[in-house]
Design a protein around this motif. Structure first.
Motif, PDB file in Angstrom:
ATOM      1  N   GLY A  82       3.683   1.425  -7.995  1.00  0.00           N
ATOM      2  CA  GLY A  82       2.451   0.702  -8.271  1.00  0.00           C
ATOM      3  C   GLY A  82       2.373   0.193  -9.705  1.00  0.00           C
ATOM      4  O   GLY A  82       1.867  -0.910  -9.955  1.00  0.00           O
ATOM      5  N   ARG A 136       0.822  -1.204   0.000  1.00  0.00           N
ATOM      6  CA  ARG A 136       0.000   0.000   0.000  1.00  0.00           C
ATOM      7  C   ARG A 136       0.866   1.268   0.000  1.00  0.00           C
ATOM      8  O   ARG A 136       0.887   2.018  -0.958  1.00  0.00           O
ATOM      9  CB  ARG A 136      -0.924   0.005   1.235  1.00  0.00           C
ATOM     10  CG  ARG A 136      -1.927  -1.146   1.282  1.00  0.00           C
ATOM     11  CD  ARG A 136      -2.988  -1.023   0.210  1.00  0.00           C
ATOM     12  NE  ARG A 136      -4.021  -2.039   0.362  1.00  0.00           N
ATOM     13  CZ  ARG A 136      -3.966  -3.262  -0.147  1.00  0.00           C
ATOM     14  NH1 ARG A 136      -2.887  -3.638  -0.846  1.00  0.00           N
ATOM     15  NH2 ARG A 136      -4.958  -4.113   0.018  1.00  0.00           N
ATOM     16  N   LEU A 137       1.591   1.513   1.087  1.00  0.00           N
ATOM     17  CA  LEU A 137       2.264   2.792   1.278  1.00  0.00           C
ATOM     18  C   LEU A 137       3.356   3.045   0.251  1.00  0.00           C
ATOM     19  O   LEU A 137       3.622   4.193  -0.100  1.00  0.00           O
ATOM     20  CB  LEU A 137       2.851   2.864   2.692  1.00  0.00           C
ATOM     21  CG  LEU A 137       1.829   2.842   3.829  1.00  0.00           C
ATOM     22  CD1 LEU A 137       2.545   2.881   5.171  1.00  0.00           C
ATOM     23  CD2 LEU A 137       0.855   4.012   3.710  1.00  0.00           C
ATOM     24  N   ARG A 193       3.454   2.313  -2.879  1.00  0.00           N
ATOM     25  CA  ARG A 193       3.025   2.331  -4.278  1.00  0.00           C
ATOM     26  C   ARG A 193       3.300   3.659  -4.989  1.00  0.00           C
ATOM     27  O   ARG A 193       3.426   3.704  -6.201  1.00  0.00           O
ATOM     28  CB  ARG A 193       1.538   1.985  -4.383  1.00  0.00           C
ATOM     29  CG  ARG A 193       1.227   0.554  -3.946  1.00  0.00           C
ATOM     30  CD  ARG A 193      -0.260   0.256  -4.054  1.00  0.00           C
ATOM     31  NE  ARG A 193      -0.714   0.313  -5.423  1.00  0.00           N
ATOM     32  CZ  ARG A 193      -0.599  -0.685  -6.302  1.00  0.00           C
ATOM     33  NH1 ARG A 193      -0.021  -1.819  -5.942  1.00  0.00           N
ATOM     34  NH2 ARG A 193      -1.039  -0.559  -7.528  1.00  0.00           N
ATOM     35  N   ALA A 194       3.395   4.741  -4.251  1.00  0.00           N
ATOM     36  CA  ALA A 194       3.652   6.049  -4.862  1.00  0.00           C
ATOM     37  C   ALA A 194       5.137   6.341  -5.046  1.00  0.00           C
ATOM     38  O   ALA A 194       5.501   7.373  -5.613  1.00  0.00           O
ATOM     39  CB  ALA A 194       3.011   7.151  -4.025  1.00  0.00           C
ATOM     40  N   MET A 195       6.013   5.452  -4.586  1.00  0.00           N
ATOM     41  CA  MET A 195       7.446   5.692  -4.685  1.00  0.00           C
ATOM     42  C   MET A 195       7.851   5.855  -6.148  1.00  0.00           C
ATOM     43  O   MET A 195       7.530   5.005  -6.981  1.00  0.00           O
ATOM     44  CB  MET A 195       8.212   4.523  -4.061  1.00  0.00           C
ATOM     45  CG  MET A 195       9.709   4.770  -3.951  1.00  0.00           C
ATOM     46  SD  MET A 195      10.530   3.471  -2.970  1.00  0.00           S
ATOM     47  CE  MET A 195      10.461   2.106  -4.135  1.00  0.00           C
ATOM     48  N   PRO A 196       8.564   6.944  -6.521  1.00  0.00           N
ATOM     49  CA  PRO A 196       8.890   7.202  -7.933  1.00  0.00           C
ATOM     50  C   PRO A 196      10.141   6.458  -8.400  1.00  0.00           C
ATOM     51  O   PRO A 196      11.021   6.120  -7.606  1.00  0.00           O
ATOM     52  CB  PRO A 196       9.119   8.710  -7.969  1.00  0.00           C
ATOM     53  CG  PRO A 196       9.659   9.015  -6.603  1.00  0.00           C
ATOM     54  CD  PRO A 196       8.959   8.064  -5.659  1.00  0.00           C
ATOM     55  N   SER A 197      10.199   6.225  -9.687  1.00  0.00           N
ATOM     56  CA  SER A 197      11.363   5.606 -10.325  1.00  0.00           C
ATOM     57  C   SER A 197      11.546   6.241 -11.694  1.00  0.00           C
ATOM     58  O   SER A 197      10.582   6.372 -12.458  1.00  0.00           O
ATOM     59  CB  SER A 197      11.155   4.098 -10.465  1.00  0.00           C
ATOM     60  OG  SER A 197      12.213   3.499 -11.190  1.00  0.00           O
ATOM     61  N   THR A 209       8.792   9.203 -15.268  1.00  0.00           N
ATOM     62  CA  THR A 209       8.699   8.872 -13.850  1.00  0.00           C
ATOM     63  C   THR A 209       7.570   7.872 -13.662  1.00  0.00           C
ATOM     64  O   THR A 209       6.416   8.173 -13.938  1.00  0.00           O
ATOM     65  CB  THR A 209       8.429  10.128 -12.993  1.00  0.00           C
ATOM     66  OG1 THR A 209       9.509  11.056 -13.167  1.00  0.00           O
ATOM     67  CG2 THR A 209       8.331   9.753 -11.521  1.00  0.00           C
ATOM     68  N   TRP A 210       7.951   6.672 -13.259  1.00  0.00           N
ATOM     69  CA  TRP A 210       6.955   5.640 -12.962  1.00  0.00           C
ATOM     70  C   TRP A 210       6.742   5.572 -11.465  1.00  0.00           C
ATOM     71  O   TRP A 210       7.647   5.827 -10.671  1.00  0.00           O
ATOM     72  CB  TRP A 210       7.426   4.268 -13.431  1.00  0.00           C
ATOM     73  CG  TRP A 210       7.649   4.128 -14.903  1.00  0.00           C
ATOM     74  CD1 TRP A 210       7.341   5.031 -15.879  1.00  0.00           C
ATOM     75  CD2 TRP A 210       8.242   3.012 -15.564  1.00  0.00           C
ATOM     76  NE1 TRP A 210       7.704   4.544 -17.114  1.00  0.00           N
ATOM     77  CE2 TRP A 210       8.257   3.309 -16.951  1.00  0.00           C
ATOM     78  CE3 TRP A 210       8.757   1.801 -15.121  1.00  0.00           C
ATOM     79  CZ2 TRP A 210       8.779   2.418 -17.888  1.00  0.00           C
ATOM     80  CZ3 TRP A 210       9.272   0.912 -16.051  1.00  0.00           C
ATOM     81  CH2 TRP A 210       9.281   1.214 -17.426  1.00  0.00           C
ATOM     82  N   ARG A 211       5.563   5.186 -11.066  1.00  0.00           N
ATOM     83  CA  ARG A 211       5.284   4.874  -9.680  1.00  0.00           C
ATOM     84  C   ARG A 211       5.510   3.388  -9.445  1.00  0.00           C
ATOM     85  O   ARG A 211       5.339   2.568 -10.350  1.00  0.00           O
ATOM     86  CB  ARG A 211       3.850   5.261  -9.314  1.00  0.00           C
ATOM     87  CG  ARG A 211       3.542   6.750  -9.467  1.00  0.00           C
ATOM     88  CD  ARG A 211       4.465   7.607  -8.641  1.00  0.00           C
ATOM     89  NE  ARG A 211       4.205   9.046  -8.813  1.00  0.00           N
ATOM     90  CZ  ARG A 211       4.950  10.000  -8.299  1.00  0.00           C
ATOM     91  NH1 ARG A 211       6.028   9.688  -7.586  1.00  0.00           N
ATOM     92  NH2 ARG A 211       4.654  11.277  -8.491  1.00  0.00           N
TER      93      ARG A 211
END
Length: 248
Positions: free
Chosen positions: A148, A127-128, A130-134, A144-146
């Motif tokens: 998720g 859950r938490l 999932r918003a982490m960027p790459s 920029t992908w999340r």
């Protein structure tokens, strides 16, 4: 002839579907690897740096990397250090191949069979994070992908495409079904259509195929469904609309 599907009507892949697709794909990959003869592990693949054995080490590594938050963060940190100023994914995959190079093939398959369901379950629970960027490079641009998107889509696509690679390298017939492979391909088509934004009619043949449309007065393209994905992944040349790559 198949009923044409508008690409705008192809639903996104999200939880819980991504869990089922991920588990099924890693299981099919493990089954393929388990069936290989000793000489087939040495066959070259469409990824020039990897034979089948090295590719299987990467697939196992990527599967195990995403079985838990601590393992993921550790592997991503080490992958970034290995990559240096180069692409992060190259550092991560290099470490995966290296870490699994000493496994005998029976152990590699056993670990793949164990990690596949674990990875799928964890992907569905996250859950938490999932918003982490790459940051990723695609079509000559930085996106920029999340996390998720990686969890729901890319991990399954990556494993699926490497099953394509191993099947081609060994001359084995790839197991393809409309409900599993056809769903993965349809989602690729929809993303490809969004990326180039042009009208077309696309006839994809084979068990994973179908007919897809976007807009009017565009070109008609007919291809095998697997070959279509190989082109979009950069494994085969594509012209016109087919020059638009989709991440795998």
């Amino acid at each position: 002839m198949d009923t044409a599907v508008r690409t705008a009507d192809v639903p996104p892949i999200a939880r819980p579907e991504c869990v089922a697709l991920g588990a099924a794909e890693t299981a099919r990959t493990a089954d393929l690897l388990a069936a290989l003869r000793p000489d087939e592990w040495r066959a070259p693949t469409d990824c020039p740096a990897w034979d089948v054995r090295a590719m299987a080490g990467h697939v196992l590594g990527m599967t195990e990397t995403f079985t838990g938050a601590r393992r993921m963060m550790t592997d991503m940190t080490r992958g970034g250090r290995r990559a240096g100023d180069g692409p992060f994914i190259d550092g991560l995959t290099s470490l995966q191949v290296e870490a699994n190079a000493g496994l005998d093939t029976a152990e590699l398959v056993r670990r793949m069979e164990t990690a596949g369901p674990r990875q799928a379950r964890w992907r569905g629970r996250v859950r938490l994070l999932r918003a982490m960027p790459s940051k990723e490079e695609i079509n000559g641009a930085t996106e920029t992908w999340r996390l998720g998107f990686i969890l729901d889509v890319i991990l399954t696509r990556d494993t699926w495409m490497h099953r394509v690679d191993v099947s081609r390298a060994t001359g084995r017939t790839m197991v393809l079904t409309p409900g599993h492979d056809g769903r993965i391909v349809a989602h690729v088509v929809a993303e490809w259509a969004r990326r180039h934004g042009r009208p077309f009619v696309l006839h994809l043949t084979g068990p994973a195929g179908g007919t897809f449309t976007q807009g009017t007065d565009g070109p008609t393209i007919t291809l095998d469904a697997v070959e279509f994905c190989r082109i979009l992944s950069g494994r085969a040349p594509g012209e016109g609309l087919l020059a638009t790559e989709v991440p795998f």
